[in-house]
Design an enzyme around this catalytic site. Structure first.
Site, PDB file in Angstrom:
ATOM      1  N   CYS A 149       0.820  -1.212   0.000  1.00 14.69           N
ATOM      2  CA  CYS A 149       0.000   0.000   0.000  1.00 14.69           C
ATOM      3  C   CYS A 149       0.852   1.260   0.000  1.00 14.69           C
ATOM      4  O   CYS A 149       0.578   2.200  -0.732  1.00 14.69           O
ATOM      5  CB  CYS A 149      -0.939   0.005   1.196  1.00 14.69           C
ATOM      6  SG  CYS A 149      -2.058  -1.404   1.222  1.00 14.69           S
ATOM      7  N   HIS A 150       1.884   1.288   0.840  1.00 10.38           N
ATOM      8  CA  HIS A 150       2.714   2.481   0.951  1.00 10.38           C
ATOM      9  C   HIS A 150       4.204   2.164   0.920  1.00 10.38           C
ATOM     10  O   HIS A 150       5.023   3.046   1.135  1.00 10.38           O
ATOM     11  CB  HIS A 150       2.350   3.263   2.214  1.00 10.38           C
ATOM     12  CG  HIS A 150       0.934   3.718   2.207  1.00 10.38           C
ATOM     13  ND1 HIS A 150      -0.057   3.064   2.879  1.00 10.38           N
ATOM     14  CD2 HIS A 150       0.345   4.754   1.567  1.00 10.38           C
ATOM     15  CE1 HIS A 150      -1.214   3.676   2.666  1.00 10.38           C
ATOM     16  NE2 HIS A 150      -1.005   4.702   1.876  1.00 10.38           N
ATOM     17  N   GLY A 151       4.561   0.899   0.707  1.00  5.18           N
ATOM     18  CA  GLY A 151       5.958   0.537   0.504  1.00  5.18           C
ATOM     19  C   GLY A 151       6.782   0.312   1.753  1.00  5.18           C
ATOM     20  O   GLY A 151       7.995   0.532   1.732  1.00  5.18           O
TER      21      GLY A 151
END
Length: 185
Positions: A149-151
């Protein structure tokens, strides 16, 4: 005729006062017990229900998990990752103890027994579920877990290494009941 004492109180008055004191105490005691009896159902209803108590802990059989394999169990409505780590994963996690970590914590503090890593599978950034449980999942740059989702990248000990997550994956309270069973919670 009533006798009068030195204080000017008659015996009949003295008896009346002691009876009055007894009646006041008895009435107060019965009233207090009645109030307690009326309040008990209200207090008792605040106890957790049976279904909530059942979710407070879960037992996991570890005997079916092979080395290098992970399973996901549910505890309190959250996924919990149970990983039987390989010797290479344990060694890599121990080597990473000296790395520059955002949330420093040694591998020994994260795993009671080095071969078993138990973590709440919820990313500490925004609550996503990181990938890395299946062998086909992307496991991030440190071969642990990866939150697409955000790494956020986690290492083989569940410590945050890269990305926006502020903390390591949470460790739930757990205890080994024997060599092949743990109780989470």
């Amino acid at each position: 005729m009533a006798k009068t004492s030195a204080a000017g109180v008659t015996a009949d008055q003295d008896d009346g006062e002691s009876r009055r004191d007894f009646l006041l105490l008895a009435t107060g005691a019965v009233g207090g017990l009645g109030a307690l009896a009326a309040a008990w159902p209200l207090i008792d209803q605040m106890n957790p229900s049976a279904d909530v108590l059942a979710l407070s802990s879960t037992e996991v059989d570890l005997s079916a998990i092979e080395e290098g394999q992970s399973i996901t169990v549910v505890w309190r409505g959250k996924p919990v990752f149970v990983r039987y780590r390989t010797a290479e994963e344990i060694e890599q996690a121990r080597q990473d103890d000296s790395a520059d970590l955002r949330d420093p914590e040694s591998d020994a503090d994260r795993a009671e027994r080095p071969e078993w890593l138990i973590l709440v599978g919820v990313c500490t950034h925004l609550g996503c579920i990181p990938l890395g449980q299946k062998s086909s999942d992307p496991r991030g740059d440190w071969n642990g877990w990866f939150c697409p989702c955000h790494g956020s990248h986690y290492d083989t000990s569940g410590r945050i290494r890269l990305g926006p997550a502020p903390k390591n994956l949470e460790r739930p309270d757990y205890v080994f009941l024997d060599d092949t069973t743990i109780r989470i919670g």
